[in-house]
Design a protein around this motif. Structure first.
Motif, mmCIF file in Angstrom:
data_model
loop_
_atom_site.group_PDB
_atom_site.id
_atom_site.type_symbol
_atom_site.label_atom_id
_atom_site.label_comp_id
_atom_site.label_asym_id
_atom_site.label_seq_id
_atom_site.Cartn_x
_atom_site.Cartn_y
_atom_site.Cartn_z
ATOM 1 N N ALA A 192 0.846 -1.196 0.000
ATOM 2 C CA ALA A 192 0.000 0.000 0.000
ATOM 3 C C ALA A 192 0.880 1.244 0.000
ATOM 4 O O ALA A 192 1.967 1.258 0.564
ATOM 5 C CB ALA A 192 -0.925 0.014 1.209
ATOM 6 N N ILE A 193 0.379 2.289 -0.664
ATOM 7 C CA ILE A 193 1.106 3.561 -0.749
ATOM 8 C C ILE A 193 0.070 4.638 -1.034
ATOM 9 O O ILE A 193 -1.022 4.352 -1.552
ATOM 10 C CB ILE A 193 2.184 3.515 -1.876
ATOM 11 N N ASP A 194 0.380 5.883 -0.678
ATOM 12 C CA ASP A 194 -0.584 6.943 -0.977
ATOM 13 C C ASP A 194 -0.753 7.114 -2.478
ATOM 14 O O ASP A 194 -1.858 7.153 -3.003
ATOM 15 C CB ASP A 194 -0.178 8.258 -0.300
ATOM 16 N N SER A 195 0.365 7.206 -3.190
ATOM 17 C CA SER A 195 0.345 7.371 -4.643
ATOM 18 C C SER A 195 1.671 6.895 -5.207
ATOM 19 O O SER A 195 2.731 7.301 -4.720
ATOM 20 C CB SER A 195 0.110 8.846 -5.008
ATOM 21 N N THR A 196 1.626 6.030 -6.201
ATOM 22 C CA THR A 196 2.870 5.532 -6.794
ATOM 23 C C THR A 196 3.631 6.651 -7.498
ATOM 24 O O THR A 196 4.858 6.678 -7.482
ATOM 25 C CB THR A 196 2.588 4.377 -7.774
ATOM 26 N N ASN A 197 2.911 7.592 -8.107
ATOM 27 C CA ASN A 197 3.586 8.734 -8.730
ATOM 28 C C ASN A 197 4.317 9.569 -7.684
ATOM 29 O O ASN A 197 5.479 9.966 -7.866
ATOM 30 C CB ASN A 197 2.579 9.609 -9.477
ATOM 31 N N SER A 198 3.650 9.840 -6.575
ATOM 32 C CA SER A 198 4.264 10.640 -5.510
ATOM 33 C C SER A 198 5.474 9.921 -4.907
ATOM 34 O O SER A 198 6.480 10.559 -4.569
ATOM 35 C CB SER A 198 3.234 10.923 -4.409
ATOM 36 N N TYR A 199 5.380 8.611 -4.797
ATOM 37 C CA TYR A 199 6.492 7.813 -4.264
ATOM 38 C C TYR A 199 7.735 7.990 -5.142
ATOM 39 O O TYR A 199 8.840 8.235 -4.639
ATOM 40 C CB TYR A 199 6.074 6.343 -4.218
ATOM 41 N N LEU A 200 7.561 7.888 -6.451
ATOM 42 C CA LEU A 200 8.704 8.027 -7.356
ATOM 43 C C LEU A 200 9.244 9.449 -7.370
ATOM 44 O O LEU A 200 10.459 9.659 -7.420
ATOM 45 C CB LEU A 200 8.315 7.598 -8.769
ATOM 46 N N SER B 3 3.553 3.045 -11.464
ATOM 47 C CA SER B 3 4.171 4.228 -12.054
ATOM 48 C C SER B 3 5.551 3.853 -12.556
ATOM 49 O O SER B 3 6.235 3.018 -11.968
ATOM 50 C CB SER B 3 4.276 5.364 -11.037
ATOM 51 N N VAL B 4 5.936 4.483 -13.655
ATOM 52 C CA VAL B 4 7.224 4.224 -14.294
ATOM 53 C C VAL B 4 8.027 5.520 -14.320
ATOM 54 O O VAL B 4 7.513 6.560 -14.764
ATOM 55 C CB VAL B 4 7.031 3.710 -15.735
ATOM 56 N N PHE B 5 9.265 5.458 -13.849
ATOM 57 C CA PHE B 5 10.169 6.604 -13.916
ATOM 58 C C PHE B 5 11.163 6.373 -15.037
ATOM 59 O O PHE B 5 11.812 5.327 -15.111
ATOM 60 C CB PHE B 5 10.925 6.778 -12.600
ATOM 61 N N LYS B 6 11.288 7.356 -15.935
ATOM 62 C CA LYS B 6 12.229 7.215 -17.047
ATOM 63 C C LYS B 6 12.926 8.537 -17.327
ATOM 64 O O LYS B 6 12.277 9.566 -17.516
ATOM 65 C CB LYS B 6 11.497 6.761 -18.316
ATOM 66 N N LYS B 7 14.232 8.494 -17.287
ATOM 67 C CA LYS B 7 15.008 9.653 -17.743
ATOM 68 C C LYS B 7 14.768 9.808 -19.239
ATOM 69 O O LYS B 7 14.837 8.828 -19.995
ATOM 70 C CB LYS B 7 16.496 9.437 -17.476
ATOM 71 N N ILE B 8 14.465 11.026 -19.663
ATOM 72 C CA ILE B 8 14.191 11.213 -21.083
ATOM 73 C C ILE B 8 14.570 12.633 -21.486
ATOM 74 O O ILE B 8 13.829 13.581 -21.260
ATOM 75 C CB ILE B 8 12.723 10.887 -21.405
ATOM 76 N N ASP B 9 15.755 12.766 -22.024
ATOM 77 C CA ASP B 9 16.229 14.089 -22.423
ATOM 78 C C ASP B 9 16.258 14.260 -23.938
ATOM 79 O O ASP B 9 16.854 15.190 -24.468
ATOM 80 C CB ASP B 9 17.624 14.341 -21.844
#
Length: 243
Positions: free
Chosen positions: A8-16, A58-64
């Motif tokens: 459980a988590i408040d928000s996966t986006n907020s976690y990342l 949620s997915v975190f991706k570096k994208i420059d």
């Protein structure tokens, strides 16, 4: 790809986002939660989901490789990753409702929330939040939603659906990195909900507008041909598709 599973988590986006700000996040980190207590949707809405029955990740991706004004390609690519996953599972009548809701038979089965991270006036990374209705069978009657189980009668293994989805995410991220933006845009428009069909919209003042959806601009604005034959572009704050 680095996968983190949480109960459980408040928000996966907020976690990342917090992990990113703390400098404790490797590229292509995915966090999946059985339950979100404060899941977020577009325009500040709340994403409600029965614990343990759906996919919330949620997915975190570096994208420059993209300019700030090209951010909407991330939204298009993310929507297509979900849609392609569901196509392979024979989910019927799939479409993308602008900007990035996934529908089946006009009912929402997935929402996508994109958060961009800007550093020094450049796009540095993106966080893609995905909420996919999988095994939940009851929904708010005032909201046209459905799930994979409701559509097919199948009880799905969430880990298998997650694996298949992440494979498609990797594919569409590779298209972004390789600057195959026209390919992404063309596929997105092939699945755009109510494209070239007469549609009703509501503006900021609750006025009803009639028009034809012609497409979406590269910056993510909905292009509508109005009754007076004027083509006008709208952003999410300015117009709502009423079906």
């Amino acid at each position: 790809m680095h996968l983190i599973k949480l109960n459980a988590i408040d928000s996966t986006n907020s976690y990342l986002r917090k992990r990113y700000l703390d400098g404790d996040l490797q590229d292509f980190t995915v966090v999946s939660a059985a339950e979100q207590t404060s899941g977020r949707g577009q325009m500040g809405t709340v994403w409600e989901s029965d614990p343990g029955k759906n996919l919330m990740l949620s997915v975190f991706k570096k994208i420059d490789c993209l300019a700030i004004e090209q951010q909407f390609y991330v939204s298009m690519a993310s929507s297509l990753a979900v849609l392609k996953t569901l196509k392979k599972k024979q989910i019927p009548s799939l479409s993308v409702k602008w900007p990035n809701d996934i529908l089946s038979d006009n009912r929402k089965i997935c929402g996508v929330l994109i958060e961009s991270i800007i550093r020094k006036q450049k796009l540095d990374a993106i966080i893609v939040g995905i909420g996919l209705n999988v095994n939940q069978t009851t929904f708010n009657k005032n909201f046209p939603a459905s799930s994979l189980k409701n559509l097919t009668g199948v009880n799905y293994n969430l880990d298998e659906v997650l694996h298949d989805l992440l494979e498609e995410v990797k594919h569409y991220v590779s298209l972004l990195v390789e600057s195959k933006l026209d390919e992404i845009s063309q596929e997105y428009h092939q699945h755009l909900f109510r494209k070239e069909k007469p549609s009703t919209f509501k503006d900021q003042n609750d006025n009803l507008i009639m028009g034809f959806i012609k497409g979406v601009s590269n910056s993510g604005r909905l292009q509508v041909l109005l009754e007076d034959e004027v083509l006008k572009e709208f952003d999410m704050k300015e117009i709502k598709l009423m079906y």
